[in-house]
Scaffold this motif. Structure first.
Motif, mmCIF file in Angstrom:
data_model
loop_
_atom_site.group_PDB
_atom_site.id
_atom_site.type_symbol
_atom_site.label_atom_id
_atom_site.label_comp_id
_atom_site.label_asym_id
_atom_site.label_seq_id
_atom_site.Cartn_x
_atom_site.Cartn_y
_atom_site.Cartn_z
ATOM 1 N N ALA A 246 0.815 -1.262 0.082
ATOM 2 C CA ALA A 246 -0.109 -0.315 -0.112
ATOM 3 C C ALA A 246 0.853 1.141 0.043
ATOM 4 C CB ALA A 246 -1.132 -0.081 1.330
ATOM 5 N N GLY A 247 0.223 2.499 -0.776
ATOM 6 C CA GLY A 247 1.095 3.459 -0.766
ATOM 7 C C GLY A 247 0.050 4.555 -0.366
ATOM 8 N N ILE A 248 0.501 5.988 -0.514
ATOM 9 C CA ILE A 248 -0.332 7.237 -0.634
ATOM 10 C C ILE A 248 0.122 8.005 -1.727
ATOM 11 C CG2 ILE A 248 -0.491 9.135 0.782
ATOM 12 C CD1 ILE A 248 -0.447 7.485 3.205
ATOM 13 N N ASP A 249 -0.994 8.699 -2.057
ATOM 14 C CA ASP A 249 -0.908 9.752 -3.222
ATOM 15 C C ASP A 249 -1.858 9.639 -4.510
ATOM 16 O OD1 ASP A 249 0.745 11.423 -1.720
ATOM 17 O OD2 ASP A 249 2.419 10.951 -2.750
ATOM 18 N N ALA A 250 -1.923 8.379 -4.781
ATOM 19 C CA ALA A 250 -2.771 7.953 -5.807
ATOM 20 C C ALA A 250 -2.212 8.608 -7.163
ATOM 21 C CB ALA A 250 -4.056 8.084 -5.811
ATOM 22 N N THR A 251 -0.722 8.545 -7.138
ATOM 23 C CA THR A 251 -0.156 8.966 -8.557
ATOM 24 C C THR A 251 -0.779 8.183 -9.934
ATOM 25 O OG1 THR A 251 1.657 7.840 -8.269
ATOM 26 C CG2 THR A 251 1.694 10.037 -7.424
ATOM 27 N N ALA A 254 0.994 4.842 -9.828
ATOM 28 C CA ALA A 254 0.529 3.775 -8.884
ATOM 29 C C ALA A 254 -0.837 3.329 -9.290
ATOM 30 C CB ALA A 254 0.325 4.780 -7.500
ATOM 31 N N LEU A 255 -1.754 3.960 -9.909
ATOM 32 C CA LEU A 255 -2.966 3.674 -10.425
ATOM 33 C C LEU A 255 -2.698 2.739 -11.456
ATOM 34 C CD1 LEU A 255 -5.174 6.760 -10.600
ATOM 35 C CD2 LEU A 255 -4.957 5.071 -8.826
ATOM 36 N N LEU A 256 -1.652 2.684 -12.289
ATOM 37 C CA LEU A 256 -0.935 1.623 -13.229
ATOM 38 C C LEU A 256 -0.658 0.298 -12.549
ATOM 39 C CD1 LEU A 256 0.744 3.861 -15.802
ATOM 40 C CD2 LEU A 256 -1.455 3.021 -16.121
ATOM 41 N N ALA A 257 -0.016 0.627 -11.532
ATOM 42 C CA ALA A 257 0.480 -0.531 -10.768
ATOM 43 C C ALA A 257 -0.711 -1.419 -10.008
ATOM 44 C CB ALA A 257 1.555 -0.310 -9.501
ATOM 45 N N MET A 258 -1.614 -0.642 -9.635
ATOM 46 C CA MET A 258 -2.951 -1.222 -9.109
ATOM 47 C C MET A 258 -3.725 -2.001 -10.271
ATOM 48 S SD MET A 258 -6.155 0.694 -6.938
ATOM 49 C CE MET A 258 -5.014 0.898 -5.265
ATOM 50 N N VAL A 302 -8.209 4.626 -2.135
ATOM 51 C CA VAL A 302 -8.541 4.127 -3.399
ATOM 52 C C VAL A 302 -8.063 2.737 -3.419
ATOM 53 C CG1 VAL A 302 -7.609 4.653 -5.878
ATOM 54 C CG2 VAL A 302 -7.788 6.318 -4.338
ATOM 55 N N THR A 303 -8.870 1.956 -4.084
ATOM 56 C CA THR A 303 -8.731 0.362 -3.997
ATOM 57 C C THR A 303 -9.075 0.048 -5.486
ATOM 58 O OG1 THR A 303 -10.980 -0.158 -3.461
ATOM 59 C CG2 THR A 303 -9.454 0.455 -1.707
ATOM 60 N N PRO A 304 -8.901 -1.161 -5.841
ATOM 61 C CA PRO A 304 -9.401 -1.780 -7.184
ATOM 62 C C PRO A 304 -10.783 -1.714 -7.471
ATOM 63 C CG PRO A 304 -7.684 -3.201 -6.135
ATOM 64 C CD PRO A 304 -8.033 -2.303 -5.184
ATOM 65 N N ILE A 307 -11.146 2.336 -8.487
ATOM 66 C CA ILE A 307 -9.920 2.995 -9.166
ATOM 67 C C ILE A 307 -10.381 3.756 -10.258
ATOM 68 C CG2 ILE A 307 -9.538 0.864 -10.541
ATOM 69 C CD1 ILE A 307 -6.588 1.368 -10.679
ATOM 70 N N GLY A 308 -11.432 3.453 -11.191
ATOM 71 C CA GLY A 308 -12.021 4.251 -12.126
ATOM 72 C C GLY A 308 -12.424 5.793 -11.702
ATOM 73 N N ASP A 309 -12.639 6.043 -10.671
ATOM 74 C CA ASP A 309 -13.027 7.157 -10.126
ATOM 75 C C ASP A 309 -11.885 8.256 -10.196
ATOM 76 O OD1 ASP A 309 -15.758 6.390 -9.939
ATOM 77 O OD2 ASP A 309 -15.487 5.935 -7.825
#
Length: 314
Positions: A246-251, A254-258, A302-304, A307-309
């Motif tokens: 887990a991380g923080i910032d929703a860059t 990061a979203l690509l990694a998710m 933000v979770t899977p 994530i679309g939001d």
């Protein structure tokens, strides 16, 4: 000192324009994904406002350089200054310099050590870090419980220890455990700084892996370090299905990694919103208008599942 909670979007704050207003901006570091989005949030807002000019400079993570930039802004006659501090424990000198010259000052993103004693013409715009690490850690605990675990062991990656955000986000992890808010018994095997850096985090994770200790996850103070940990784990042949990261910032990275199934959770911090909010506060202070001295823009988990939001943000 008043506190205001505002929505992540700050477009409602952007309706006014000004004549020939010059704002000096000192960023801690240009070479940082999150801070780049924050900086662009200011620039995009200023581009849409007639007569507002930004002078944006890179302090290159140098405390002395940042103080020089602030003093140069003052000498050049700017109407207000925005600072993303290099070292949050060294902000008193910045406050004193601006206050002595009567120039409004807004700290953005990183909480200054003197936040509770800021002069009336100074403010702080960010997100409340008590929420960031708390949301992150509770979600990690939930994922462990969902996987059927009653006990789990994690490594903690900390940001730069001179930054209040790193200190607070790490404290949040301990506070969740101490308050019994974790759905499992959570053990911290080790916690070390990787200075917000992907490369340093990869090295740190590699070192932890070399010990051979069994662990269940990694809680990082930001996404860049989480991604570095993921890179090290994958290089070592660890299945990402077997660990929680887990991380923080929703860059965007990061979203690509998710989306790839590697990152399990992050926390959206509205970088562009903070940038625009800090410019709005600076302009209001320059005009002699009232500004709340602490403006908080909410964190969001933000979770899977959602994530679309967030794929169009940051």
């Amino acid at each position: 000192m008043k506190k205001t909670l505002i929505a992540a979007g700050v477009t409602a704050l952007m309706s006014t324009t000004a004549m020939a207003e010059n704002i000096g901006v000192s960023m801690a570091l240009f070479d940082d994904n999150f801070l780049t989005v924050l900086r662009n949030g200011m620039i995009e807002m200023a581009d849409g406002m007639e007569g507002v000019d930004l002078q944006v400079e890179d302090a290159q993570n140098d405390v002395a350089k940042q103080l020089d930039q602030v003093n140069n802004f003052i000498a050049s006659g700017v109407d207000a200054i925005i600072v993303n501090p290099v070292d949050t424990s060294a902000t008193q000198a910045l406050t004193d310099a601006a206050a002595s010259a009567g120039v409004p000052l807004v700290f953005v993103n990183r909480q200054p050590i003197n936040v509770d004693t800021l002069p009336d013409n100074q403010a702080f715009v960010a997100s409340n870090e008590v929420d960031s690490g708390t949301l992150e850690t509770i979600e990690v605990c939930r994922l462990f419980a969902e996987a059927g675990k009653t006990e789990a062991s994690v490594y903690v990656m900390m940001g730069e220890l001179s930054n209040q955000a790193a200190v607070q986000r790490t404290a949040d992890i301990h506070d969740v455990i101490a308050a019994g808010k974790c759905a499992v018994t959570l053990n911290i095997l080790d916690e070390q700084t990787a200075n917000w850096s992907r490369d340093q985090a990869q090295t740190l994770m590699t070192n932890w892996l070399s010990t051979g200790a069994e662990f269940d996850g990694v809680i990082a103070n930001n996404d860049e370090m989480a991604i570095g940990a993921i890179q090290a784990l994958k290089a070592a042949g660890v299945s990402m299905d077997d660990v929680v990261v887990a991380g923080i910032d929703a860059t965007q990275d990061a979203l690509l990694a998710m989306a790839a199934g590697d990152l399990d959770a992050t926390v959206f911090q509205d970088a562009a919103g903070q940038g625009a909010g800090s410019l709005d506060a600076a302009l209001k202070l320059a005009r002699g208008e009232s500004v709340d001295q602490k403006v908080y823009i909410p964190f969001q988990l933000v979770t899977p599942a959602n994530i679309g939001d967030y794929t169009s943000k940051n």
